[in-house]
Design an enzyme around this catalytic site. Structure first.
Site, PDB file in Angstrom:
ATOM      1  N   HIS A  91       2.041  14.254   1.370  1.00 18.09           N
ATOM      2  CA  HIS A  91       1.450  15.382   0.878  1.00 18.09           C
ATOM      3  C   HIS A  91       2.440  16.476   0.855  1.00 18.09           C
ATOM      4  CE1 HIS A  91      -2.645  13.783   0.346  1.00 18.09           C
ATOM      5  NE2 HIS A  91      -2.617  13.228   1.438  1.00 18.09           N
ATOM      6  N   HIS A 109     -11.031  -0.340   0.342  1.00 14.64           N
ATOM      7  CA  HIS A 109     -10.750   0.648   1.240  1.00 14.64           C
ATOM      8  C   HIS A 109     -12.234   0.704   1.587  1.00 14.64           C
ATOM      9  CE1 HIS A 109     -10.067   5.129   2.331  1.00 14.64           C
ATOM     10  NE2 HIS A 109     -11.318   4.828   2.433  1.00 14.64           N
ATOM     11  N   ARG A 160       2.243   8.805  -5.750  1.00 17.30           N
ATOM     12  CA  ARG A 160       1.733   9.916  -6.381  1.00 17.30           C
ATOM     13  C   ARG A 160       1.999  10.628  -7.743  1.00 17.30           C
ATOM     14  NH1 ARG A 160      -1.732   9.873  -2.748  1.00 17.30           N
ATOM     15  NH2 ARG A 160      -1.435  10.973  -0.761  1.00 17.30           N
ATOM     16  N   HIS A 165      -5.958  -1.579   5.040  1.00 18.21           N
ATOM     17  CA  HIS A 165      -5.930  -0.516   6.462  1.00 18.21           C
ATOM     18  C   HIS A 165      -6.992  -0.760   7.303  1.00 18.21           C
ATOM     19  CE1 HIS A 165      -8.095   1.922   3.826  1.00 18.21           C
ATOM     20  NE2 HIS A 165      -7.432   2.528   3.087  1.00 18.21           N
ATOM     21  N   HIS A 223       0.720  -1.252  -0.102  1.00 17.38           N
ATOM     22  CA  HIS A 223       0.002   0.084   0.215  1.00 17.38           C
ATOM     23  C   HIS A 223       0.580   1.256  -0.005  1.00 17.38           C
ATOM     24  CE1 HIS A 223      -4.088   1.484   1.291  1.00 17.38           C
ATOM     25  NE2 HIS A 223      -3.513   2.439   0.734  1.00 17.38           N
ATOM     26  N   ASN A 262      -4.586   5.686  -7.414  1.00 13.94           N
ATOM     27  CA  ASN A 262      -5.331   6.964  -7.337  1.00 13.94           C
ATOM     28  C   ASN A 262      -4.433   7.857  -7.637  1.00 13.94           C
ATOM     29  OD1 ASN A 262      -3.830   6.758  -4.769  1.00 13.94           O
ATOM     30  ND2 ASN A 262      -5.345   7.684  -3.503  1.00 13.94           N
ATOM     31  N   ASP A 293      -8.860   2.487  -3.767  1.00 10.94           N
ATOM     32  CA  ASP A 293      -8.318   2.981  -2.648  1.00 10.94           C
ATOM     33  C   ASP A 293      -8.233   4.520  -2.645  1.00 10.94           C
ATOM     34  OD1 ASP A 293      -7.198   2.831  -0.094  1.00 10.94           O
ATOM     35  OD2 ASP A 293      -5.516   3.599  -1.085  1.00 10.94           O
ATOM     36  N   ASP A 348       0.231   2.487   3.675  1.00  8.54           N
ATOM     37  CA  ASP A 348      -0.390   3.283   3.306  1.00  8.54           C
ATOM     38  C   ASP A 348       0.207   4.627   3.215  1.00  8.54           C
ATOM     39  OD1 ASP A 348      -2.502   4.877   2.246  1.00  8.54           O
ATOM     40  OD2 ASP A 348      -3.815   4.732   4.147  1.00  8.54           O
TER      41      ASP A 348
END
Lengths: 441, 352
Positions: free
Chosen positions: A322, A192, A78, A245, A74, A108, A165, A318
């Site tokens: 950011h 998810h 990005r 998760h 996981h 994603n 996810d 996970d």
């Protein structure tokens, strides 16, 4: 020695690496042994003195565990789309520093990996990185939850895990069809679990702390309702289901009961769900904002015991980078997610109270099996196997410093935490990508 | 009550011991003091501010209600959320203390040009603000800002559903000065600010109310017994650790209350499935004229404003002698003068 060659679409390192003085630990148990690697493969485990070439890179493994490289189910890399937060290269470097030799890249991205061309793009980026990158594909087109993504064309490229996810598939009928379709392809559907209507507007775990802090909550039941539904759908369709998760006592109890009933379901937990609680949000620092949210102390205890009793199959990071400015926003505006690749192993070794072998099962060979990459990753360490390994000093104590990272982001919630157990070397496809705790490229 | 939240009322010298004539130059070097919330505060700290409010109340009754206490200080109102009365109240308070007041409006700021909240705050600090008065729709923003600034005091003027500490102080001040029960017990001008045995009902949308959270903390710290009244959909999902009683039955409680505090009901609560209709809310929890008739002698009615007349309170009730709603607004200025004076720490004597 440090030349590399493209071979059958895969790049591997040409040269010899000798890991000396360590204790080899894989699914078969542990023994004192040296490991000799040549041209990307393990050529000998045991006494390698007579086999070593003069040009071999010698890595000191004395006092360390020599294990199959870790596998993360996981990772949010990005790229494409959010290269200010992370790239495949930077995430792969962070992964290698954390002991990983393989990661599953979450789909994603922007655009999302919902077709063969994005999957190919991510895979190509991964081939030049310091770990093996296995892209996951989305379940639905654009992760919009309305129509199935072309799973077969992605499966043909080797995708074995499909997930939306970041959000769950809300429509039960669509999820049923996805599972039926996936079963025929022999791939795994990973969910998810979050009922979006139940969690709507929430930014942290609903409970004592959300009430005090005046932050809208996401109840545990938002996760548990979807776990319940997906277990029913897996029973109905016979699909292989992996639950991402999991964070609540109720979710883990349901998985345990389903497993006893013979259902083919696997589950992962993230390190932050056994090391942090909703009380950490009291600082209002968005570094503690994550989905699923940090839960109560009761849930944390349940996660730990589910890890110990085998209900949980894998610890997955996970890892969710950011950009700094995105986390310097009000708590309810900041995006959810925290870094994890460089701290996961240290947290697991420090906080779970499990033998090293049990932690490695959860972080290497069990996730390798779930990802369908057991032929390449997760050991066992023996001649002829691909050389994907990590060397762990299980005694070394270190303090987490968010600025010391290979990630492009700094959203690490463990600033100042003292951990025991650190990666010394990582070898991917025969190349020493981390030596003495330093990334080599 | 929330022991792990950040420091609320930072340790500070009592106002009577504040230096009376020290210059401003060396004061800028010390760490700023913030007024973020009242949760976790001790009664003694609140009483210091309430007693100081009395002194500014006296200033406000003078023909020229202005003192030089904050002359040379710059107070920046940073209102990221619409507010009329709180902004006007802080603005008036700062001007009566002779501070320079700058008002920042989110609508015209760089926040719309992609600047981060932290960048905006650091810009304001670089301009030389001595204090920022922060109103934001997101809970916790004043705490985040306090963690970023180096020299500027942060005063919380309301954050999300979390805290509105000056509202709680002005409400407590108003209770102390308006409640016939307390006046009978301590005399009309007592500085005891002791609410022991006082029965307060806070009625309405507790879950989404910063006014309720701060008032629970402040009123109970001063000794009051607080009951939260509302439908379960408008009460926080978990009240562990809250020093309150909870009731879903206003009619069963109303005859016992010394203070009936009505909260504003946001009309959108009906579209979030928290309430069927405003009519049904009024029937169960509104202070109608008929229900207000059942208040006991000496009970007072409060509302933080602006009121939805005909929903949580009838217009007729707001005009009865038991309503102290306009006193709340008047007292707000004195209380905010006290807060600015206390936390900005000017050395000039306040009564000159």
């Amino acid at each position: 020695m440090s030349t590399s060659a493209a071979f059958g679409g895969e790049t591997h390192w040409l040269g010899d690496v000798a890991l000396r003085g360590g204790t080899v630990l894989d699914a078969g148990g542990s023994r004192k042994a040296d490991v000799l690697v040549s041209d990307g493969s393990i050529v000998a485990v045991g006494d390698i003195t007579d086999l070593m070439s003069r040009s071999a890179v010698v890595l000191d493994a004395s006092g360390c565990v020599v294990a199959p490289g870790l596998v993360d189910l996981h990772t949010h890399m990005r790229e494409p789309g959010y290269e200010d937060a992370e790239t495949v290269q930077s995430a792969a470097r962070a992964a290698a520093l954390g002991g990983y030799s393989a990661v599953v890249a979450m789909p994603n991205t922007e655009p999302p990996a919902d077709n063969a061309s994005i999957v190919s793009h991510v895979r190509a980026l991964g081939e030049r990185s310091c770990v093996d990158v296995y892209p996951a594909g989305t379940i639905t087109l654009g992760r919009a939850g309305r129509a199935l993504a072309p799973m077969a064309e992605m499966a043909a490229l080797g995708v074995r895990i499909f997930t939306d996810d970041g959000s769950g598939v809300q429509d039960a009928r669509l999820m049923r069809r996805a599972m039926e379709y996936a079963r025929a392809l022999g791939v795994t559907v990973a969910e998810h679990c979050e009922d979006a209507a139940m969690s709507a507007g929430g930014h942290m775990h609903e409970g004592e702390w959300s009430s005090r802090l005046g932050i809208a909550g996401q109840p545990a039941e938002a996760e548990e309702l979807m776990v319940m539904r997906d277990l029913a759908l897996a029973r109905m369709t016979g699909a292989r289901l992996h639950l991402l998760h999991l964070s609540t006592a109720g979710s883990l109890a349901m998985v345990s009961a389903a497993r006893r009933g013979g259902l083919d379901v696997t589950a992962e937990v993230a390190p932050h769900h056994f090391t942090l609680t909703d009380a950490d949000v009291a600082s209002y620092d968005p570094v503690f904002k994550v989905h699923p949210p940090l839960r109560s102390a009761t849930d944390v205890a349940a996660v730990k015991s589910a890890v110990a009793d085998g209900t949980v199959d894998a610890i997955a990071t996970d890892h969710a980078p950011h950009a700094r400015h995105a986390k310097e926003a009000p708590f309810d505006v900041a995006p959810p997610g925290m870094l994890g690749l460089e701290t996961a192993l240290g947290l697991a070794l420090s906080e779970l109270g499990l033998p090293v072998g049990a932690v490695l099962a959860l972080m290497s060979w069990q996730p390798a099996a779930i990802a369908g990459i057991g032929a390449t990753h997760g050991g066992p360490l023996k001649a002829g196997r691909p050389a994907n390994l990590c060397v762990i000093d299980t005694e070394e104590t270190w303090v987490v410093e968010p600025d010391r990272t290979a990630s492009l982001s700094r959203n690490n919630p463990y600033k100042g935490r003292r951990l025991t157990g650190r990666v010394r070397h990582t070898v991917t496809r025969g190349e020493p990508v981390v030596v003495g705790g330093e990334a080599q490229r | 009550m929330t022991g792990a939240t950040p420091a609320q009322l930072e340790p500070t010298p009592s106002p009577s011991s504040a230096p009376s004539s020290s210059g401003g130059s060396n004061e800028t070097d010390r760490a700023p003091r913030h007024f973020l919330g009242v949760t976790g505060s001790q009664g003694g700290e609140l009483r210091d501010l309430l007693r100081l409010s009395d002194r500014f109340g006296e200033v406000n009754r003078r023909p020229i209600p202005k003192v030089p206490a904050l002359r040379g200080k710059t107070v920046v109102n940073m209102f990221f959320e619409d507010s009329t009365r709180t902004r006007l109240s802080f603005d008036t308070a700062a001007r009566r203390l002779s501070a320079d007041v700058v008002t920042f409006s989110a609508a015209t700021s760089s926040l719309n040009k992609g600047e981060s909240l932290r960048d905006t705050v650091e810009t304001v600090e670089s301009l030389g603000a001595d204090a920022v008065v922060v109103r934001h729709s997101s809970s916790g923003v004043p705490w985040q800002i306090a963690s970023w600034v180096k020299r500027t005091s942060v005063i919380n003027a309301g954050d999300g559903w979390h805290e509105h500490p000056t509202q709680a102080l002005l409400d407590c001040y108003t209770i102390a000065r308006s409640s016939p029960v307390l006046a009978e017990r301590f005399g009309p001008d007592s500085d005891a600010f002791d609410f022991e045995g006082l029965k307060v009902g806070i009625v309405g949308d507790i879950s989404h109310s910063r006014v309720a959270r701060s008032n629970v903390a402040a009123m109970t710290a001063l000794g009051a017994s607080v009951t939260l009244v509302g439908p379960p959909t408008l009460l926080p999902s978990c009240l562990d650790g809250w020093p309150v009683e909870v009731s879903n039955d206003l009619d069963g409680l109303i005859g016992d209350l010394d203070v009936c505090y009505l909260l504003r009901l946001q009309r959108e609560r009906t579209t979030e499935a928290l309430l069927p209709t405003l009519r049904e809310y009024r029937a169960l929890y509104g202070l109608s004229a008929k229900r207000a008739d059942r208040l006991k002698d000496g009970a007072i009615v409060m509302h933080p404003g602006p009121a939805n007349l005909g929903v949580e309170i009838d217009a007729d009730v707001t005009r009865r002698p038991c309503s102290v709603i306009s006193a709340q607004v008047t007292n707000g200025v004195s209380v905010r003068m006290a807060v600015l004076y206390y936390f900005l720490g000017s050395g000039v004597d306040l009564v000159n």
